[in-house]
Design a protein around this motif. Sequence first.
Motif, short mmCIF file in Angstrom:
data_model
loop_
_atom_site.label_atom_id
_atom_site.label_comp_id
_atom_site.label_asym_id
_atom_site.label_seq_id
_atom_site.Cartn_x
_atom_site.Cartn_y
_atom_site.Cartn_z
N VAL A 49 0.83 -1.21 0.00
CA VAL A 49 0.00 0.00 0.00
C VAL A 49 0.87 1.25 0.00
N GLY A 85 1.78 1.90 -3.50
CA GLY A 85 0.68 2.50 -4.24
C GLY A 85 0.58 4.00 -4.05
N TYR A 86 0.68 4.46 -2.81
CA TYR A 86 0.63 5.89 -2.56
C TYR A 86 1.88 6.60 -3.06
N LEU A 139 1.18 7.19 -6.65
CA LEU A 139 0.15 8.21 -6.84
C LEU A 139 0.68 9.62 -6.57
N PHE A 182 -5.00 8.43 -12.35
CA PHE A 182 -4.81 6.98 -12.27
C PHE A 182 -4.44 6.47 -13.65
N MET A 184 -2.83 -4.15 -3.88
CA MET A 184 -3.07 -2.80 -3.38
C MET A 184 -2.35 -1.74 -4.18
N THR A 207 -4.22 -1.28 -7.38
CA THR A 207 -5.54 -0.69 -7.16
C THR A 207 -5.44 0.81 -6.92
N ILE A 208 -4.44 1.24 -6.16
CA ILE A 208 -4.29 2.66 -5.84
C ILE A 208 -3.75 3.44 -7.04
N ALA A 209 -2.78 2.88 -7.75
CA ALA A 209 -2.09 3.63 -8.80
C ALA A 209 -2.83 3.59 -10.13
N GLN A 249 -9.71 1.95 -11.16
CA GLN A 249 -10.68 0.85 -11.30
C GLN A 249 -11.58 1.12 -12.50
N SER A 252 -6.47 4.97 -17.07
CA SER A 252 -6.76 4.07 -15.95
C SER A 252 -7.18 2.70 -16.47
N ALA A 259 -7.65 -6.03 -8.53
CA ALA A 259 -8.36 -4.80 -8.19
C ALA A 259 -9.87 -5.00 -8.26
#
Length: 314
Positions: free
Chosen positions: A135, A138-139, A142, A158, A233, A236-238, A241, A258, A264
């Motif tokens: 996670v 991922g942040y 981002l 994304f 994760m 999913t974050i980067a 969806q 995206s 995800a």
Amino acid sequence: MSGESSRGTEQSFQRSGVAVRKERVYKYILLSCAALTVFVTFGIIGALIGDTLVFFQRVSILDYLTGTHWEPAIKPYRFGVLPLVSGTLIITIGSALVSLPIGLAAAIYLSEYASDRVRSVIKPALEVLAGVPTVVYGYFALVYITPALRTFFPLGTFNAMSASVVVGIMIIPMVSSISEDAISSVPDSLREAAYGLGSTKFDVSTKVVVPAAFSGVISSYVLALSRAIGETMAVTIAAGQSPQMPYFPDVMKNFYESTETITAAMVNIGLSDITGSTPAFYAMFALGLTLFVMTFSMNLIAEYIRNRYREVYR
């Protein structure tokens, strides 16, 4: 004297008997652990297959495998897995472009060029990457990677490119570690023979050592990509969806926008308000089985390559 010798012999037999019983206990403990891992594996497979069959009783398997739309929560419900598979493959290919050359270069440096002191610093530093929670990756993608890449590419908030870069960074330690072990196992006699023919260190590393460790290097590639396929994760974050089919022939556009991977989509369903009796709920297990088949197939390929091209040195 004969009495003392007989008592000594009896004590030695007793000690040997205790040792035999201890070894037997150890054997059964280890056997139980091995059996437990097999039982858990087959239990997971059984759970996936059971609920997947329930899903296919409500949704056509042909529509699932060939559908181009994934909308499990909005009517009319559509459960085509192709957008998710394409998103997963886009992230996997992008991460491979980042991790495979960098990981192999790091392995060659650590095995052939680095001193013991440098290796003792760089190798643990690489292994730290494997211990960072996904996670956080991922942040990181981002907040830092996406703004940096946006100066060169027309990216949205994304996008698949940032996800590919961050997943590639994540699997570099796996590529470098396994590849270095394979390269280090090449006997020094091959290196010395190449040096005797006038080869440079770079030629020895790239034209002799790496080809000799080919099976191990390829196995590290396949195993690392299996890890990338199953990442959840960070992707999913980067990447967001937004399941969609790939663009052709403008391939780069697939990385600018995206996308949504299989993992995800499973997270998205699990965090929604979908109840346990709906097709969308059972779709999670169908997706899990699909992901299992993909990763298991890649592991079989890695094992075949390792056995097929393995070099045995005496």
